[in-house]
Design a protein around this motif. Structure first.
Motif, PDB file in Angstrom:
ATOM      1  N   ASP A  56       0.828  -1.213   0.000  1.00  0.00           N
ATOM      2  CA  ASP A  56       0.000   0.000   0.000  1.00  0.00           C
ATOM      3  C   ASP A  56       0.863   1.264   0.000  1.00  0.00           C
ATOM      4  OD1 ASP A  56      -2.634   1.459   0.479  1.00  0.00           O
ATOM      5  OD2 ASP A  56      -1.518   2.046   2.261  1.00  0.00           O
ATOM      6  N   GLN A  57       1.883   1.283   0.819  1.00  0.00           N
ATOM      7  CA  GLN A  57       2.744   2.461   0.914  1.00  0.00           C
ATOM      8  C   GLN A  57       3.421   2.749  -0.424  1.00  0.00           C
ATOM      9  OE1 GLN A  57       5.450   1.685   4.135  1.00  0.00           O
ATOM     10  NE2 GLN A  57       3.845   1.603   5.673  1.00  0.00           N
ATOM     11  N   THR A  58       3.947   1.697  -1.042  1.00  0.00           N
ATOM     12  CA  THR A  58       4.639   1.869  -2.322  1.00  0.00           C
ATOM     13  C   THR A  58       3.662   2.265  -3.416  1.00  0.00           C
ATOM     14  OG1 THR A  58       6.208   0.148  -1.634  1.00  0.00           O
ATOM     15  CG2 THR A  58       6.209   0.778  -3.960  1.00  0.00           C
ATOM     16  N   GLY A  59       2.497   1.614  -3.438  1.00  0.00           N
ATOM     17  CA  GLY A  59       1.494   1.915  -4.450  1.00  0.00           C
ATOM     18  C   GLY A  59       1.010   3.355  -4.390  1.00  0.00           C
ATOM     19  N   ARG A  60       0.842   3.879  -3.199  1.00  0.00           N
ATOM     20  CA  ARG A  60       0.372   5.261  -3.054  1.00  0.00           C
ATOM     21  C   ARG A  60       1.428   6.263  -3.516  1.00  0.00           C
ATOM     22  NH1 ARG A  60      -4.354   5.985  -0.254  1.00  0.00           N
ATOM     23  NH2 ARG A  60      -5.262   4.027   0.473  1.00  0.00           N
ATOM     24  N   LEU A  61       2.673   5.962  -3.270  1.00  0.00           N
ATOM     25  CA  LEU A  61       3.746   6.829  -3.774  1.00  0.00           C
ATOM     26  C   LEU A  61       3.710   6.900  -5.302  1.00  0.00           C
ATOM     27  CD1 LEU A  61       6.818   5.763  -1.587  1.00  0.00           C
ATOM     28  CD2 LEU A  61       5.736   8.020  -1.618  1.00  0.00           C
ATOM     29  N   VAL A  62       3.561   5.747  -5.918  1.00  0.00           N
ATOM     30  CA  VAL A  62       3.533   5.679  -7.377  1.00  0.00           C
ATOM     31  C   VAL A  62       2.288   6.385  -7.913  1.00  0.00           C
ATOM     32  CG1 VAL A  62       3.320   4.113  -9.347  1.00  0.00           C
ATOM     33  CG2 VAL A  62       4.931   3.597  -7.515  1.00  0.00           C
ATOM     34  N   ASN A  78      -8.217   0.267  -2.011  1.00  0.00           N
ATOM     35  CA  ASN A  78      -7.733  -0.940  -1.341  1.00  0.00           C
ATOM     36  C   ASN A  78      -8.831  -1.996  -1.359  1.00  0.00           C
ATOM     37  OD1 ASN A  78      -6.262   1.507   0.117  1.00  0.00           O
ATOM     38  ND2 ASN A  78      -4.949  -0.277   0.281  1.00  0.00           N
ATOM     39  N   ARG A  79      -8.558  -3.119  -1.975  1.00  0.00           N
ATOM     40  CA  ARG A  79      -9.503  -4.241  -2.022  1.00  0.00           C
ATOM     41  C   ARG A  79      -8.820  -5.461  -1.416  1.00  0.00           C
ATOM     42  NH1 ARG A  79     -14.134  -3.635  -5.174  1.00  0.00           N
ATOM     43  NH2 ARG A  79     -14.530  -1.390  -5.400  1.00  0.00           N
TER      44      ARG A  79
END
Length: 335
Positions: A56-62, A78-79
């Motif tokens: 989640d942390q990495t995905g939000r940065l991207v 988020n699913r």
């Protein structure tokens, strides 16, 4: 036959054709313009895990950086559930129009398909790989009370006490679980697997001495290793970490061929037009050049990758085959 009447009819036909041509050209131009205008609305980025984890942390940065590049919102959804399979199923069944994307970790694409008896999505054929974002190694950590300072020490201890040492993981069939089974196979040792529902509870028990060791995601294990609550003895990547320069890789520690960990990548539903895949890959690679993002991922122990959709596809299929063999050899299943 009246030649004047025929001439008049012909002239009217030419006039109608002259009127129709601009309209047809206009429609064609409009369709081309719409195709070129992608994206012209918000994009959903599905993260198949709960808020706060490393994916989640990495995905939000991207997502944040990609939104700026594309000039349209990239909305994270988020699913979570069923080990990440619910989010993957949602994306696999979404329209292949470039407006629903998946930010995946390795497990549901390369491990879970080999452990679940029935899966609601096709891991290889169900998605179009776009860009490999980063790889993240695991850190092999032990409880300091265990008289083990090196991997060689661990192997000797495990061989002297078959079935007595226990290793934790953040779930049955997880990257941590498979790394433990991989280690058992290559080092020819017998240890007991203790699965947990996430890294948090597993690390609590490791610090407390209820289990002996664990292969854990770098971002969650590193703080405890730096504080002295856990002892790091190896890292599972092919190169050492700048944060732990004295900690060898598993191969440097004597376990030949050992390389494991997780990875993050962006994928689209199968059938998404190739031009959109190419455009998204180009923008994602530009995002990955951002120093702030690279520094943040490096602090989490991740290594930024990037590359073309074809390169990601080749990497993905190799990982799928590799972990399939390990799952089969270890007899790992998930109910």
């Amino acid at each position: 036959m009246n030649p004047f009447t025929d001439f008049s009819r012909a002239r009217r036909g030419v006039f109608r054709l002259a009127l129709a041509l601009p309209l047809a050209c206009g429609l064609a131009f409009s369709g081309a313009a719409q195709a070129q205008a992608y994206p012209n609305k918000a994009i959903k980025l599905i993260i198949p895990y709960a808020v706060g984890g490393s994916t989640d942390q990495t995905g939000r940065l991207v997502a944040q950086s990609l939104s700026i590049r594309l000039g349209q919102p990239v909305v994270v959804e988020n699913r979570a559930g069923a080990g990440g399979t619910l989010g993957h199923d949602l994306v696999a069944k979404s329209p292949a129009d470039g407006y629903t994307l998946l930010f995946s970790a390795a497990g549901p694409l390369t491990v879970t398909p080999h452990t679940y008896p029935k899966l609601s999505y096709e891991p290889v054929k169900g998605f179009e790989p776009i860009t490999l974002v980063a790889t993240q190694p695991l850190l092999l950590v032990v409880n300091p009370a265990l008289k083990v300072n090196t991997v060689a020490d661990l192997i000797r201890d495990a061989q002297a006490r078959p079935g007595k040492l226990s290793y934790g993981s953040f779930g049955n069939g997880s990257a941590a679980h498979l790394a433990g089974e991989y280690f058992k196979t290559l080092a020819k040792v017998d240890m007991v697997h203790v699965p947990y529902k996430g890294s948090g509870p597993a690390l609590v028990d490791l610090v407390g001495g209820q289990i002996d060791l664990m292969f854990d995601v770098f971002s969650t294990a590193a703080p405890l290793a730096k504080s002295g609550k856990l002892r790091p003895i190896a890292i599972t990547s092919s190169e050492r970490s700048p944060q732990f320069p004295d900690v060898p890789t598993m191969q440097q520690a004597g376990v030949t061929g050992f390389e494991a960990g997780t990875w993050f990548g962006v994928l689209a539903p199968a059938g998404t037009p190739k031009p959109l895949i190419a455009q998204l890959s180009k923008e994602l690679n530009a995002v990955l050049e951002d120093k702030g993002l690279r520094d943040t991922l490096a602090a989490q122990g991740a290594v930024v990758r990037g590359g073309t959709p074809a390169q990601f596809s080749t990497f993905f299929k190799a990982e799928f085959d590799k972990w399939g063999k390990i799952v089969k050899a270890a007899g790992v299943t998930t109910d």
